[in-house]
Scaffold this active site. Sequence first.
Site, PDB file in Angstrom:
ATOM      1  CG  ASP A  67      -4.344 -36.883  33.798  1.00 52.10           C
ATOM      2  OD1 ASP A  67      -4.232 -35.679  34.089  1.00 52.10           O
ATOM      3  OD2 ASP A  67      -4.069 -37.795  34.596  1.00 52.10           O
ATOM      4  CG  HIS A 138      -3.173 -43.662  39.318  1.00 50.41           C
ATOM      5  ND1 HIS A 138      -4.520 -43.754  39.609  1.00 50.41           N
ATOM      6  CD2 HIS A 138      -2.814 -42.420  39.736  1.00 50.41           C
ATOM      7  CE1 HIS A 138      -4.932 -42.640  40.155  1.00 50.41           C
ATOM      8  NE2 HIS A 138      -3.916 -41.810  40.245  1.00 50.41           N
ATOM      9  CD  GLU A 143      -6.065 -46.021  37.520  1.00 54.59           C
ATOM     10  OE1 GLU A 143      -5.510 -46.523  38.515  1.00 54.59           O
ATOM     11  OE2 GLU A 143      -6.612 -44.911  37.551  1.00 54.59           O
TER      12      GLU A 143
HETATM   13  C1  F6R Z   1      -3.275 -35.907  37.862  1.00 52.83           C
HETATM   14  C2  F6R Z   1      -2.902 -37.295  37.754  1.00 52.83           C
HETATM   15  C3  F6R Z   1      -3.000 -38.291  38.869  1.00 52.83           C
HETATM   16  C4  F6R Z   1      -2.653 -37.717  40.245  1.00 52.83           C
HETATM   17  C5  F6R Z   1      -2.756 -38.791  41.327  1.00 52.83           C
HETATM   18  C6  F6R Z   1      -2.477 -38.244  42.711  1.00 52.83           C
HETATM   19  O1  F6R Z   1      -3.084 -35.223  36.637  1.00 52.83           O
HETATM   20  O2  F6R Z   1      -2.527 -37.646  36.693  1.00 52.83           O
HETATM   21  O3  F6R Z   1      -2.154 -39.372  38.575  1.00 52.83           O
HETATM   22  O4  F6R Z   1      -1.352 -37.198  40.210  1.00 52.83           O
HETATM   23  O5  F6R Z   1      -4.042 -39.349  41.305  1.00 52.83           O
HETATM   24  O6  F6R Z   1      -3.474 -37.345  43.047  1.00 52.83           O
HETATM   25  P1  F6R Z   1      -3.362 -36.436  44.365  1.00 52.83           P
HETATM   26  O7  F6R Z   1      -2.225 -35.499  44.156  1.00 52.83           O
HETATM   27  O8  F6R Z   1      -4.679 -35.723  44.429  1.00 52.83           O
HETATM   28  O9  F6R Z   1      -3.118 -37.373  45.506  1.00 52.83           O
END
Ligand code: F6R
Length: 244
Positions: A67, A138, A143
């Site tokens: 993303d 997500h 989402e």
């Molecule tokens: C990142 C992404 C998100 C994160 C998710 C968890 O490229 O696509 O889906 O993997 O928000 O984020 P953290 O690892 O910061 O808890």
Amino acid sequence: MRIIKTKDYNDLSLKAAEIISGQVMLKNNSVLGLATGSTPIGTYKELIKKYEKGLIDFSEIITVNLDEYRGLAPDNDQSYRYFMNKNLFDHINIDKSNTYVPNGLEANAEKACMEYDALIAGVGGIDLQLLGLGVNGHIGFNEPADSFPLNTNCVKLTQSTIDANKRFFEKEEDVPKEAYTVGIGAIMQANTVLLLASGKSKAPIVKEAFFGEIKPQVPASILQMHKNFILIADEDALSQSPLA
Ligand code: F6R
């Protein structure tokens, strides 16, 4: 679904790096789907260590990131391109022209999304997709919704995400309101999916996504259907699941 339970975050990062380096060893021109966020940072550090010891060669590797914020330039320090350079690409022998992130500067959302799907198809799809897990279930920026978005799509960020990001920007109007994300289709078509979950904050969603019903209101739950899905979770993240 295979579950690897680790003692803690360090152990999780070591094991994830082992699996990724195994993939690179088996196929030196693998297509790796990569994620940003805090969870994979330890894995990227371990991969850098392996590279520095001469144990892994990224010269033929292709990467496609999940993303990018719509409207952010690659050199903006909040962009996911910047994150990937800083946390991985600048430290290994990857050819940066083989590293792809959705084009945040493409204002035409339909074009940006179609081009990214074409790009993924053009490199032959994803061999190994690395994922983190949002506390709401997500994956990428897909989402909770009433259906699983299949293709790369443009998502409106929730007000809570915008509020959380405000502190990184000078003015609130600079905070991105939208992002481009790879859809569930490309993730499900990856040969292997490796999802990392660490910490107590992820315990409720780990239980719901991987030990509960498969539904688009919990996007990660679809991974239960994947032919080769590996969940690496530490004791804290598994603390509410049947494996606790
Ligand atoms: C990142 C992404 C998100 C994160 C998710 C968890 O490229 O696509 O889906 O993997 O928000 O984020 P953290 O690892 O910061 O808890």
